[in-house]
Design an enzyme around this catalytic site. Structure first.
Site, PDB file in Angstrom:
ATOM      1  N   ASP A 103      48.205 127.342 -23.626  1.00 30.34           N
ATOM      2  CA  ASP A 103      47.567 128.727 -23.461  1.00 30.34           C
ATOM      3  C   ASP A 103      47.212 129.176 -24.656  1.00 30.34           C
ATOM      4  O   ASP A 103      47.780 129.169 -25.881  1.00 30.34           O
ATOM      5  CB  ASP A 103      48.787 129.737 -22.973  1.00 30.34           C
ATOM      6  CG  ASP A 103      48.235 130.672 -21.819  1.00 30.34           C
ATOM      7  OD1 ASP A 103      47.046 131.073 -22.190  1.00 30.34           O
ATOM      8  OD2 ASP A 103      48.849 130.914 -20.844  1.00 30.34           O
ATOM      9  N   ASP A 204      43.057 132.421 -22.745  1.00 32.48           N
ATOM     10  CA  ASP A 204      43.709 133.785 -21.920  1.00 32.48           C
ATOM     11  C   ASP A 204      42.364 134.943 -22.424  1.00 32.48           C
ATOM     12  O   ASP A 204      41.983 135.245 -23.413  1.00 32.48           O
ATOM     13  CB  ASP A 204      44.879 134.261 -22.894  1.00 32.48           C
ATOM     14  CG  ASP A 204      45.282 135.526 -22.523  1.00 32.48           C
ATOM     15  OD1 ASP A 204      45.856 135.299 -21.391  1.00 32.48           O
ATOM     16  OD2 ASP A 204      45.412 136.462 -23.261  1.00 32.48           O
ATOM     17  N   GLU A 261      40.041 132.067 -18.755  1.00 28.95           N
ATOM     18  CA  GLU A 261      40.364 133.336 -17.844  1.00 28.95           C
ATOM     19  C   GLU A 261      39.409 134.269 -17.887  1.00 28.95           C
ATOM     20  O   GLU A 261      39.079 134.922 -18.894  1.00 28.95           O
ATOM     21  CB  GLU A 261      41.897 134.155 -18.246  1.00 28.95           C
ATOM     22  CG  GLU A 261      42.382 134.835 -17.270  1.00 28.95           C
ATOM     23  CD  GLU A 261      43.327 135.801 -17.906  1.00 28.95           C
ATOM     24  OE1 GLU A 261      44.092 136.459 -16.943  1.00 28.95           O
ATOM     25  OE2 GLU A 261      43.349 136.170 -19.000  1.00 28.95           O
ATOM     26  N   HIS A 330      51.262 134.029 -12.777  1.00 26.50           N
ATOM     27  CA  HIS A 330      52.531 134.907 -13.461  1.00 26.50           C
ATOM     28  C   HIS A 330      51.942 136.366 -13.501  1.00 26.50           C
ATOM     29  O   HIS A 330      52.731 137.151 -13.892  1.00 26.50           O
ATOM     30  CB  HIS A 330      52.621 134.279 -14.878  1.00 26.50           C
ATOM     31  CG  HIS A 330      51.633 134.591 -15.626  1.00 26.50           C
ATOM     32  ND1 HIS A 330      50.495 133.693 -15.682  1.00 26.50           N
ATOM     33  CD2 HIS A 330      51.521 135.380 -16.656  1.00 26.50           C
ATOM     34  CE1 HIS A 330      49.605 134.150 -16.733  1.00 26.50           C
ATOM     35  NE2 HIS A 330      50.199 135.018 -17.244  1.00 26.50           N
ATOM     36  N   ASP A 331      50.623 136.779 -13.215  1.00 31.26           N
ATOM     37  CA  ASP A 331      50.175 138.155 -12.935  1.00 31.26           C
ATOM     38  C   ASP A 331      49.952 138.567 -11.821  1.00 31.26           C
ATOM     39  O   ASP A 331      49.822 139.777 -11.807  1.00 31.26           O
ATOM     40  CB  ASP A 331      48.618 138.182 -13.932  1.00 31.26           C
ATOM     41  CG  ASP A 331      48.811 137.906 -15.207  1.00 31.26           C
ATOM     42  OD1 ASP A 331      50.107 138.043 -15.934  1.00 31.26           O
ATOM     43  OD2 ASP A 331      47.976 137.480 -15.935  1.00 31.26           O
TER      44      ASP A 331
END
Ligand code: NOJ
Length: 557
Positions: A103, A204, A261, A330-331
C-alpha cells in the site's frame, strides 16, 4: 465502447486477496496480527487459488489510522515484525508462485514522519513547503473545509502559529504535491521498494493529491461549522498530471501491478486514469457502487443502479483499460450484511453476490474473511470501536450532548470496524486469530463462521470461492471476454453474458431473498458449470425459476 482487442497481461489474470495485517493472524500473542502470521497462512491462500496478495500498510507508524499514517516509509512497524520478516514474506510468497503488492500512502504522512517534524520546526525550513501551511483567517481555520474523518481539515501548530491541512485525521498532514522536491523524495522511496522486488502497489487516496487552487471557502447555506469538502480536494483538475509523473518516474520502468484508489472518478472519466495508451495506472478502485448503501445504514439496495454502474464501467473500459472488481474492503461493511441476508440466506447471498461481481471483466479482489461470508459485528458502546473516525465522531457528538447509546447506534451499521474484526480461522479461543487479547473484539459468531468449518463443507462459501477462482483461471473468457448486460430491466436478477471469439458464457444471479422467474434462452451447447444450490435450477423452455439468491453460470463447452 471500443472494439479494440484486449491485450493479455499477468495482472489481468490476477485474483487479488487483500490482507488487513492487524486483523489477519497474530503469531506472537500480543493481540495484533503480524507478518509472521501472514507467512503461516500463505498455504491457505495458495490453496484458495489467489495469485496476488495486497497487504495494507505495514510501515512504521503511530497507528492513528491503523498504518495509513506512516512515520517511516522504509521501515516495518515493530508490532508487525521486522524488515527481515518482510524479506522472508516476499520470498515465501514468490516461492509459492504468488505476487505481493504493498500500500502506497502518499497523499499524507504521519505527523511523526521526519519530513513533517522538519517542516513544522520553522517557517524557513527547507521542507516547510512539503506540507500545506496557512495563517489563520479571522481568528479561525484558514478555510471552512471539514475533514473526511469529522471536524476541521486544519490543525493549529503552536510551534510556528500556523495551521497545517489534514483532509484525514489530524495525525495525517497532507503532503504538498505542488512541491517538486517532495515529489522527488516520494519517487525515490517508491523505486527503493520496486528494486526490492515487490510486484506493485495499491495507491492510497491518490485522487486527493491535488487541492483546489487558492483553497477557497465552500458555500455554506446551512451555516455549518465545517463543510464537507470533497469537491475541493477530490479529483480536482490537474491531479492527473501528478499521477502521470508518478507513473513515468517509477512504475513505468518495472513490470508491476498498479491499482489507484480513486474516489470521485466515475466510469466516464476512468479512461484518463487507466487507458493503456496513456500509460498511467493499470486499474482503479472506484466508489460509485459502494455508495449505493447510504451512510445512515438504511437498506437501500438499488439493483437497477447497481446494474447501470457496473455495466458502464464494463463498457467504457472494454479494450481500453482494466477494472478492479470488488465488493468489500477494510473501509466498508461486510457485503452479506450490506446487500445480502446474513440471517436467513447467508450462504446463498454471499455466493450469489460473489458470482455477480467476480465473473465480470477485471481483476477480482477478495477482502480477508469475505471468502467465508464474515458479517458485520455487534457494538455495545464506545469501547467496542477502534477506528479514528468513530473516535472523532464520539468526541464531536458528545460535545453536542448526545449519549453514548445514541452515538453507538448512529455509527454501528456503517463503522469501518465491522470489516476489521479479527479473521475467523476456527472455533477455538479468539477464533484462532491470537492467543492474547485481540486489539478489536472478535465477532461473536466465530463459532459458526470460520475457515475450519467451511473448509469441511463442500457447499460452503469458501468452497464456492475456490470454484469461482478455478473457473476464471481455466477459462479465459471470464478474464478477457466482452461483457453485455442481459435482462436489463429485471427487478431481482443481475445477469450478463461474456463472449470471447465464438465462445459464450452466461452468469445469472438472483440478488433478492425470494423466488423469481427469468425468461432466457441458451444455446443447446451451453452447460451449467457452477451453481450455489445443490439442487440447482435449470433453464428449460426458455425460462428459469430461481430460488432466493440462487446463481447459475452457463458456459459453451
Ligand atoms: C483510504 C484507506 O483505504 C483508508 O483506510 C484510510 O483511512 C484513508 N485512505 C487515509 O489514508
Amino acid at each position: 465502447m471500443s472494439n479494440n482487442a484486449v491485450t493479455e497481461k499477468w495482472w489481468k489474470e490476477a485474483v487479488v486477496y487483500q490482507i488487513y495485517p492487524r486483523s489477519f493472524k497474530d503469531s506472537n500473542g500480543d493481540g495484533i496480527g503480524d507478518l509472521k502470521g501472514v507467512i503461516e497462512k500463505l498455504d491457505y491462500l495458495k490453496d484458495l487459488g489467489i495469485n496476488v496478495i495486497w497487504i495494507c500498510p505495514i510501515f512504521k507508524s503511530p497507528q492513528d489510522d491503523n498504518g495509513y499514517d506512516i512515520s517511516d516509509y522504509q521501515d516495518i512497524h515493530a508490532e508487525f515484525g521486522s524488515m527481515d520478516d518482510f524479506n522472508e514474506l516476499l520470498k515465501q510468497v514468490h516461492a509459492r508462485g504468488m505476487k505481493l503488492i504493498l500500500d502506497l500512502v502518499i497523499n499524507h504522512t504521519s505527523d511523526e514522519h521526519p519530513w513533517f517534524l522538519e517542516s513544522r520546526s520553522s517557517k524557513h525550513n527547507s521542507k516547510r513547503d512539503w506540507y500545506i501551511w496557512r495563517d489563520e483567517k479571522n481568528g479561525q481555520e484558514p478555510n471552512n473545509w471539514e475533514s473526511i474523518f469529522a471536524g476541521p481539515a486544519w490543525k493549529l501548530d503552536p510551534e510556528t502559529n500556523q495551521y497545517f491541512m489534514h483532509i484525514f485525521s489530524a495525525k495525517q498532514p497532507d503532503l504538498n504535491w505542488e512541491n517538486k522536491d517532495m515529489r522527488k523524495a516520494v519517487y525515490d522511496m517508491v523505486r527503493w521498494w520496486l528494486d526490492k522486488g515487490i510486484d506493485g502497489f495499491r495507491i492510497d487516496a491518490i485522487s486527493h493529491a491535488k487541492k483546489m487552487p487558492g483553497l477557497p471557502d465552500l458555500p455554506n447555506p446551512k451555516g455549518l461549522k465545517y463543510v464537507p469538502s470533497y469537491p475541493m480536494h477530490m479529483n480536482v483538475d490537474g491531479v492527473l498530471d501528478y499521477v502521470g509523473e508518478l507513473c513515468e518516474e517509477t512504475f513505468a520502468k518495472y513490470d508491476v501491478m498498479t491499482v489507484g484508489e480513486a474516489n470521485g472518478v466515475n466510469s466516464a472519466k476512468a479512461e484518463d486514469w487507466v487507458s493503456e495508451k496513456k500509460k498511467r495506472l493499470n486499474m482503479i478502485i472506484q466508489f460509485e457502487h459502494t455508495k449505493l448503501w447510504d451512510s445512515l445504514g438504511e437498506e437501500k439496495f438499488n439493483l437497477a443502479e447497481l446494474k447501470e454502474i457496473f455495466s458502464n464501467w464494463q463498457k467504457n473500459l472494454h479494450g481500453i483499460g482494466w477494472n478492479a472488481l470488488f465488493v468489500e474492503n477494510h473501509d466498508i461493511t461486510r457485503i452479506v450484511s450490506r446487500w445480502g441476508d446474513p440471517e436467513k440466506f447467508r450462504r446463498e447471498s454471499a455466493t450469489s453476490i460473489a458470482a455477480m461481481y467476480f465473473l465480470m471483466q477485471g481483476s477480482p479482489f477478495i477482502y480477508q474473511g469475505q471468502e467465508i461470508g464474515m458479517t458485520n459485528t455487534e457494538f455495545n458502546g464506545p469501547d467496542d470501536f477502534q477506528d479514528v473516525f468513530a473516535k472523532n465522531h464520539f468526541a464531536i457528538r458528545r460535545s453536542e450532548g448526545a449519549t453514548d447509546t445514541q452515538i453507538t447506534k448512529e455509527i454501528a451499521h456503517t463503522s469501518r470496524d465491522n470489516a476489521r474484526t479479527p479473521m475467523q480461522w476456527n472455533a477455538d479461543k479468539n477464533a484462532g486469530f491470537s492467543s492474547g487479547t485481540p486489539w478489536l473484539k472478535v465477532n461473536p459468531n466465530y463459532q459458526q463462521i470460520n475457515v475450519e468449518t467451511e473448509s469441511k463443507d463442500p457447499q460452503s462459501i469458501l468452497n464456492f470461492y475456490k470454484n469461482l477462482i478455478r473457473l476464471r483461471r481455466e477459462n479465459k473468457i471470464f478474464i478477457y471476454g466482452s461483457f453485455d448486460l442481459v435482462l436489463q430491466d429485471h427487478l431481482d436478477v443481475f445477469a450478463y453474458s461474456r463472449k470471447l471469439g465464438s465462445q459464450e458464457a452466461l452468469v445469472i444471479c438472483n440478488l433478492k431473498g425470494k423466488n423469481t422467474t427469468v425468461s432466457i434462452k441458451v444455446k443447446p451447447e451451453m452447460k451449467q458449470i457452477l451453481a450455489n444450490y445443490q439442487q440447482a435450477s435449470q433453464i428449460t423452455a426458455n425460462s428459469i425459476e430461481l430460488k432466493p439468491f440462487e446463481c447459475v453460470v452457463y458456459l459453451q463447452v
